[in-house]
Enzyme design. Structure first.
Site, PDB file in Angstrom:
ATOM      1  CG  HIS A 209      -1.899  -1.103   1.003  1.00 20.67           C
ATOM      2  ND1 HIS A 209      -2.855  -1.330   0.332  1.00 20.67           N
ATOM      3  CD2 HIS A 209      -2.222  -2.263   1.968  1.00 20.67           C
ATOM      4  CE1 HIS A 209      -3.587  -2.262   0.215  1.00 20.67           C
ATOM      5  NE2 HIS A 209      -3.128  -3.001   1.244  1.00 20.67           N
ATOM      6  CD  GLU A 239      -3.347  -6.567   1.750  1.00 23.49           C
ATOM      7  OE1 GLU A 239      -3.759  -5.376   2.053  1.00 23.49           O
ATOM      8  OE2 GLU A 239      -3.211  -7.434   2.296  1.00 23.49           O
TER       9      GLU A 239
HETATM   10  C1  XIL Z   1      -9.587  -3.843   3.701  1.00 20.42           C
HETATM   11  C2  XIL Z   1     -10.588  -3.893   2.641  1.00 20.42           C
HETATM   12  O1  XIL Z   1     -10.213  -3.498   1.201  1.00 20.42           O
HETATM   13  C3  XIL Z   1     -11.877  -2.771   2.965  1.00 20.42           C
HETATM   14  O2  XIL Z   1     -13.068  -3.130   2.314  1.00 20.42           O
HETATM   15  C4  XIL Z   1     -12.157  -3.449   4.572  1.00 20.42           C
HETATM   16  O3  XIL Z   1     -13.199  -2.304   4.849  1.00 20.42           O
HETATM   17  C5  XIL Z   1     -10.873  -2.958   5.306  1.00 20.42           C
HETATM   18  O4  XIL Z   1      -9.960  -3.994   4.888  1.00 20.42           O
HETATM   19  N1  XIL Z   1      -4.604  -4.549   4.595  1.00 20.42           N
HETATM   20  C6  XIL Z   1      -5.195  -5.792   4.444  1.00 20.42           C
HETATM   21  C7  XIL Z   1      -6.515  -5.869   3.893  1.00 20.42           C
HETATM   22  O5  XIL Z   1      -4.673  -6.902   4.803  1.00 20.42           O
HETATM   23  O6  XIL Z   1      -7.210  -6.763   4.279  1.00 20.42           O
HETATM   24  C8  XIL Z   1      -7.364  -4.416   3.960  1.00 20.42           C
HETATM   25  O7  XIL Z   1      -8.488  -4.646   3.151  1.00 20.42           O
HETATM   26  C9  XIL Z   1      -6.593  -3.348   3.500  1.00 20.42           C
HETATM   27  C10 XIL Z   1      -5.231  -3.122   4.480  1.00 20.42           C
END
Ligand code: XIL
Length: 318
Positions: A209, A239
């Protein structure tokens, strides 16, 4: 050819994939892109396999949402990454605020992992067994699992998962693992320690992220992914999204393209990096605006389904 999974496979990766969520699957314009395995050869359910949905009450399991995404991946011949088993967030209150001893919470963790791994046995390429267990300074995050069970919860979770589904790859997953830091060194120390105890761990997931303009350089990302591979595991970008300060304009979108290109290229450059998953591909379905005020446009498609410049950055990297 500009289809991302096809390009990734040609570049020697196992997949290029995306997260998706149940509420998004009735948008036809969206699913047309999602269901094209040449575009996305791998899916991750963004929410449907999390504890609060899967086991909302003790020993009451509901696999429906996770199954919908898993079955869609199967129908589309896409690889399924499964997410996630032990995480402090999106936990039901009965777990987070239960009156536990080490023994009773350990039993709860073992039961949860056993039931969930049995449900998806043989269907997940990988499981994020433990998610976000570290602080940025490399110390253990003080979750209910750490506070009650202590460091043993890592081995407990991985051992249980390995026993139930020996065919799935067992990952530890976290954010801020994209460049060398106290946190990456702590994860590497844990991997080495689990391996020394003969506990099965197969992969490290760098969530990725990231932020436009402060994404680590390609070189820093390559070196860092290699550090993980050197501990004897594979790595994946699990992610990926790269958020910008809204509004999007030519300048921040151009930088975003460079940042996406460098990030995906780092995985391509490292043999042990199996693939990249973006945390959804369509801006309106990104989690970013709801969590980071004033930030967004973090994915590869705008609201009108035109592509970000960053889409072509990814194509270049592949
Ligand atoms: C996020 C989802 O995208 C959202 O829809 C939810 O409300 C919160 O979680 N790290 C992770 C993911 O491992 O599971 C998270 O996903 C984002 C941050």
């Amino acid at each position: 050819n500009d289809l991302l999974h096809t390009l990734a496979v040609k570049a020697g990766k196992k997949y290029f994939g995306t997260a998706t969520d149940n509420g998004e699957l009735n948008n036809k314009d969206y699913t047309k892109i999602l269901n094209n395995k040449k575009q996305f050869g791998q899916l991750t359910p963004s929410n449907g396999q999390k504890w609060m949905y899967i086991e909302p009450e003790q020993n009451v399991f509901n696999f429906t949402n996770g199954e919908v995404v898993g079955n869609l991946a199967k129908k589309n011949h896409q690889i399924l990454r499964c997410h996630t088993l032990v995480w402090h967030s999106q936990l039901p209150e009965w777990v987070e605020f239960g009156n536990w001893t080490k023994e009773t919470l350990s039993a709860v963790v073992v039961n949860h992992i056993t039931k969930v791994l049995t449900q998806w046995k043989g269907k997940c390429y990988a499981w994020d067994v433990i998610n976000e267990a570290f602080n940025d300074d490399g110390t253990f995050r003080e979750t209910v699992f750490y506070n009650v069970i202590g460091e043993d919860y890592f081995a407990l979770a991985f051992k249980t998962a390995a026993k139930i589904d020996p065919s799935t790859k067992l990952y530890i997953n976290d954010y801020n693992l994209e460049a060398r830091s106290d946190k990456t060194r702590a994860v590497q120390k844990l991997v080495r320690s689990l391996k020394k105890q003969k506990v099965k761990i197969d992969g490290v997931g760098a969530q990725a992220h990231l932020i436009v303009g402060s994404t680590p350089s390609r070189e820093a990302q390559i070196q860092n992914l290699q550090d993980f591979v050197a501990t004897g595991v594979e790595v994946a970008q699990t992610e990926l999204d790269i958020r910008l300060a809204l509004p999007a304009n030519a300048t921040n979108l151009a930088q975003q393209s460079i940042d996406y290109e460098n990030t995906v290229a780092a995985c391509v450059a490292v043999k042990g990096c199996v693939g990249t998953t973006i945390w959804d591909f369509y801006d309106p379905y990104s989690w970013v605006p709801s969590v980071f005020a004033g930030e967004g446009a973090a994915t590869l498609y705008f609201e009108d389904f035109t592509k970000h410049p960053a889409y072509w950055g990814v194509v270049k990297a592949l």
